[in-house]
Design a protein around this motif. Sequence first.
Motif, mmCIF file in Angstrom:
data_model
loop_
_atom_site.group_PDB
_atom_site.id
_atom_site.type_symbol
_atom_site.label_atom_id
_atom_site.label_comp_id
_atom_site.label_asym_id
_atom_site.label_seq_id
_atom_site.Cartn_x
_atom_site.Cartn_y
_atom_site.Cartn_z
ATOM 1 N N PRO A 27 56.638 2.424 -9.731
ATOM 2 C CA PRO A 27 57.741 1.543 -9.282
ATOM 3 C C PRO A 27 58.579 0.999 -10.441
ATOM 4 C CG PRO A 27 55.600 0.545 -8.843
ATOM 5 C CD PRO A 27 55.340 1.951 -9.245
ATOM 6 N N SER B 235 62.555 1.405 -10.458
ATOM 7 C CA SER B 235 63.477 0.269 -10.479
ATOM 8 C C SER B 235 64.441 0.377 -11.658
ATOM 9 C CB SER B 235 62.694 -1.045 -10.557
ATOM 10 O OG SER B 235 62.080 -1.186 -11.812
ATOM 11 N N ALA C 285 65.930 -4.133 -6.764
ATOM 12 C CA ALA C 285 65.427 -3.434 -7.951
ATOM 13 C C ALA C 285 64.953 -4.442 -8.987
ATOM 14 C CB ALA C 285 66.506 -2.535 -8.531
ATOM 15 N N LEU D 209 61.616 -5.609 -7.857
ATOM 16 C CA LEU D 209 60.639 -4.555 -8.094
ATOM 17 C C LEU D 209 60.255 -4.512 -9.568
ATOM 18 C CD1 LEU D 209 59.395 -2.405 -6.264
ATOM 19 C CD2 LEU D 209 61.132 -0.823 -7.056
ATOM 20 N N PHE D 210 61.269 -4.581 -10.445
ATOM 21 C CA PHE D 210 61.017 -4.548 -11.888
ATOM 22 C C PHE D 210 60.156 -5.733 -12.287
ATOM 23 C CE2 PHE D 210 61.897 -5.517 -16.286
ATOM 24 C CZ PHE D 210 61.871 -4.280 -16.889
ATOM 25 N N GLY E 276 60.940 1.680 -3.945
ATOM 26 C CA GLY E 276 61.623 2.171 -5.144
ATOM 27 C C GLY E 276 62.359 3.469 -4.876
ATOM 28 N N LEU F 118 65.448 2.738 -2.961
ATOM 29 C CA LEU F 118 66.487 2.128 -3.792
ATOM 30 C C LEU F 118 67.193 3.167 -4.651
ATOM 31 C CD1 LEU F 118 64.772 -1.165 -4.950
ATOM 32 C CD2 LEU F 118 66.591 -0.880 -3.284
#
Lengths: 326, 174
Positions: A152, A156, A193, A196-197, A307, A310
């Motif tokens: 992920p 991202s 994103a 997620l990051f 991810g 996205l």
Amino acid sequence: MNALAHGASYGALIILTLLTTVAMGVWFERKFAGRMQSRLGPTMVGPVGLLQSVADVVKLLNKEDIIPRDADRGLFTLAPVLAALLSLGAAAVVPFSSTVVAADLDIGVIWVVALGGLTVIATFAAGWSSNNKFALLGAMRGIAQSVSYGVPLVLSVLVPVILAGTMSLSGIVAWQTRHHWFALWPVIPGLPALGLFFLAMLAESNRIPFDIPEAESELVAGVTTEYTGAKFVLFYMAEYVHTLVGSAVASVLFLGGWDGPIAPGLHWMVAKTLALFVAVYWVRWSLLRYRSDQLMALCWRRLTPLGVGLVLLASAWALFAPGGPA
Amino acid sequence: MEGTFFMVLAACALVPAWLAVRGANLIHAALWLGASLLATAAVYAMLGASFLAGVQVLVYVGGVITLMIFGVMMTRRHEGLVALAESRHQGRAAAIAVTLFAVIAQAINATDGLDAPLSAPVSANGSALGRALVVDHVLAFEALSLLLLAAIVGAVVIARRRDPPDAREAEVPS
């Protein structure tokens, strides 16, 4: 040769700044955690306990450096050095302003992700060479976690890379300066994103709620069980630097880096980085630790599909509306 | 200057490679291999192929070495630290290595224009790279993917539990 001198001087400056920030960050975290738990935190050393970190480092450096008899001596010594080196090395490509950057590589994104991935080897070397069941268990958990969350993380990071069409970190900031910050304007997929990051970064730097490799209530101290004195300081420092550099990279990728009105760019960059850094500790002192299987389920069943979605969305955006609707 | 750099890097790649092949300690061998691959990435960077260098670190040093280490940890009984490397196939492995070296050396020899100085750095441009991969060399790319898929399926088959299903239930204490 000029580039070499530039890199060396800015690199030294950035490393010094990072280490000072880490020392102050530890003080801040203890104060912050104290307030969250209705206590004062450090108060005795220096005004409002400001010199607490200095005292701690001096204390730790004075402790006996113990290497277990049956440890793999070479690896045991190499591991903390490697951990510190890798976490500081990632900072080399982070642009703190349009001029303050040690090495502005055209593959900056890959450099950051690759060095982040290599920290696994330091974790493993520490856990294996300690010749201790707890350390080895911690290392195995750490590797499984980092390898899983690397997916992920990379997905991202791909979102701003696809939208901006470059892998250079300063190129990504330049794109955001010209158009809009990724977290603000193309809210989908930019903002998810960033989330997620952030989660993947917490997992990669072993922060609560994902601090399973350490898990002091079940594994003593995980990979660092056998470490004392200066070597332990290196691990501890590496963890904080990892979080700090991760926050800086997140600001560059999603929050426009040094871009911002009125104040100079460097101020904006520092403010954004520190805001994310504080958020990490906010999460750390608010949440409980995940169980190992829950951690894996979250990664593979939720974050990885998110991810992929996205990345697809970002590709569609880049294809049909480059530069956004503005 | 560049020649000296190259010599240093080549030594950094070759010495760990030798240690990886000759060492008896499996974990040390895996880590030496990582060091050798890292030096190879540095050679790529020196040649101007920065993207390739980054991917080399990301995939080989970060990914493959981690997988190897994980494999050792999962498959060996670790009594103490030393997982010994043992192989009955050293002769065959040496033969394959020498053949491969000969093929690659022959291919390099047959390539024209090696004496010309490196004019422009090899492009790190994403779109050019993508076009080369999935348009110009799409056949080789897909063949590689198929090969990797076969390798994964093969690994699953080899690693699959062979004992009958009731043996698994017997492990659970009642």
